[in-house]
Design an enzyme around this catalytic site. Structure first.
Site, short mmCIF file in Angstrom:
data_model
loop_
_atom_site.label_atom_id
_atom_site.label_comp_id
_atom_site.label_asym_id
_atom_site.label_seq_id
_atom_site.Cartn_x
_atom_site.Cartn_y
_atom_site.Cartn_z
CG ASN A 10 -1.68 1.24 1.44
OD1 ASN A 10 -1.77 2.06 0.54
ND2 ASN A 10 -2.26 1.40 2.64
CE LYS A 12 -0.12 3.32 4.75
NZ LYS A 12 -0.10 3.45 6.20
CG HIS A 96 -5.83 2.05 5.13
ND1 HIS A 96 -5.41 3.01 6.04
CD2 HIS A 96 -4.82 1.16 5.03
CE1 HIS A 96 -4.20 2.69 6.45
NE2 HIS A 96 -3.81 1.59 5.85
CD GLU A 98 -2.97 5.61 6.74
OE1 GLU A 98 -2.95 5.68 5.49
OE2 GLU A 98 -2.06 5.08 7.40
CD GLU A 168 -3.60 -2.46 7.25
OE1 GLU A 168 -2.49 -2.71 6.78
OE2 GLU A 168 -4.24 -1.42 7.00
N GLY A 174 2.40 2.32 10.77
CA GLY A 174 3.35 3.42 10.61
C GLY A 174 4.07 3.78 11.90
CB SER A 212 5.07 -1.87 12.02
OG SER A 212 4.68 -0.53 12.29
P1 PGA Z 1 2.78 0.31 7.67
O1 PGA Z 1 1.32 0.55 7.02
O2 PGA Z 1 3.30 -0.96 7.09
O3 PGA Z 1 3.58 1.52 7.24
O4 PGA Z 1 2.60 0.23 9.13
C1 PGA Z 1 0.43 -0.51 6.80
C2 PGA Z 1 -0.86 -0.03 6.21
O5 PGA Z 1 -1.31 1.06 6.62
O6 PGA Z 1 -1.47 -0.68 5.36
#
Ligand code: PGA
Length: 250
Positions: A10, A12, A96, A98, A168, A174, A212
């Site tokens: 992803n 982003k 997601h 976010e 997640e 992140g 992560s």
């Molecule tokens: P990350 O993000 O691997 O940077 O923690 C995962 C995601 O948001 O899909």
């Protein structure tokens, strides 16, 4: 039949067209022929066309990061399911955290998107997960179950088999704070039990972990019986690191 592992990147809101092309070119030559696992890249909308071209002739698949539920109309700034198909995407990330937190997307909207995606032949990757406060309150199972239930209940078996769920935990995204493989497996097992309970073919639905995931923790996560893959943010933006994740050893 065992579930095929899925490693999804992803990206982003990262990558210009030139950057996306370089990343996709690198991955195409490193892991474009990998067998026995699905590799999915989700660049930003503007780079879908370039990434499509870069992965042409490889086994890598193309996904978008979001979609609107309506087919067309006065929805300034939105992208329809048919537009994604037109751009070459075969999957789409939905809900997601976010999008849920920063853009106020709720379970009903996510369900409508899921149905529109399925109707046009896009494979939904539905994200669920609890915040740190919810985990600390002992509400992880309740929160995740209600998100999964809202997305999946009432689908027929054929439709359900085309959905990928991504667990997640928000506190792991992140932050560099990965869930332990035991924490992740516990929730994955609960999600699978819920799918079973609501009459869906639970054994056939891939459940990915996200939050992560890095080259140095992917092997342990993938060794868990109900972790069928990873949805990777930060570590998917670099060829060597993501290639190592794709080539995990469980
Ligand atoms: P990350 O993000 O691997 O940077 O923690 C995962 C995601 O948001 O899909």
């Amino acid at each position: 039949m065992p579930r095929t592992p899925v490693l999804a990147g992803n990206w982003k809101m990262h990558c210009t067209i030139a950057e996306a092309t370089a990343l996709a070119d690198g991955l195409a030559s490193k892991v474009g022929r990998v067998e026995g696992r699905r590799v999915i890249l989700a660049p930003p909308f503007t780079a879908l066309g370039a990434v499509r071209k870069a992965i042409e002739g490889t086994r890598i698949e193309l996904a978008a990061q979001n979609v609107h539920d309506q087919a067309k109309g006065a929805f300034t700034g939105e992208i329809s399911p048919a537009m994604l198909v037109d751009a070459g995407a075969t999957s789409v990330i939905l809900g997601h955290s976010e999008r849920r937190a920063l853009f106020d997307e709720g379970d009903d909207f996510i369900r409508r998107k899921l149905e529109s995606a399925l109707a046009i032949g896009l494979g939904p990757i539905v994200c669920v997960g609890e915040t740190l406060a919810q985990r600390d309150d002992g509400r992880t199972l309740a929160v995740v179950s209600s998100q999964v239930d809202a997305a999946m209940r009432g689908l027929d078996a054929t439709a359900a088999r085309r959905v990928i769920i991504a667990y997640e935990p928000v506190w792991a995204i992140g932050t560099g704070r990965v869930a332990t493989r035991e924490q992740a497996q516990e929730v994955h097992g609960q999600i699978r039990a819920l799918l079973q309970e609501i009459g869906l073919p639970a054994a056939d639905v891939p459940i990915l972990y996200g939050g992560s995931v890095k080259p140095d923790n992917v092997d342990g996560l993938m060794a868990e019986p109900d972790i069928d893959g990873a949805l990777v943010g930060g570590a998917s933006l670099e060829v060597e690191g993501f290639a190592r994740i794709v080539e995990y050893r469980a």
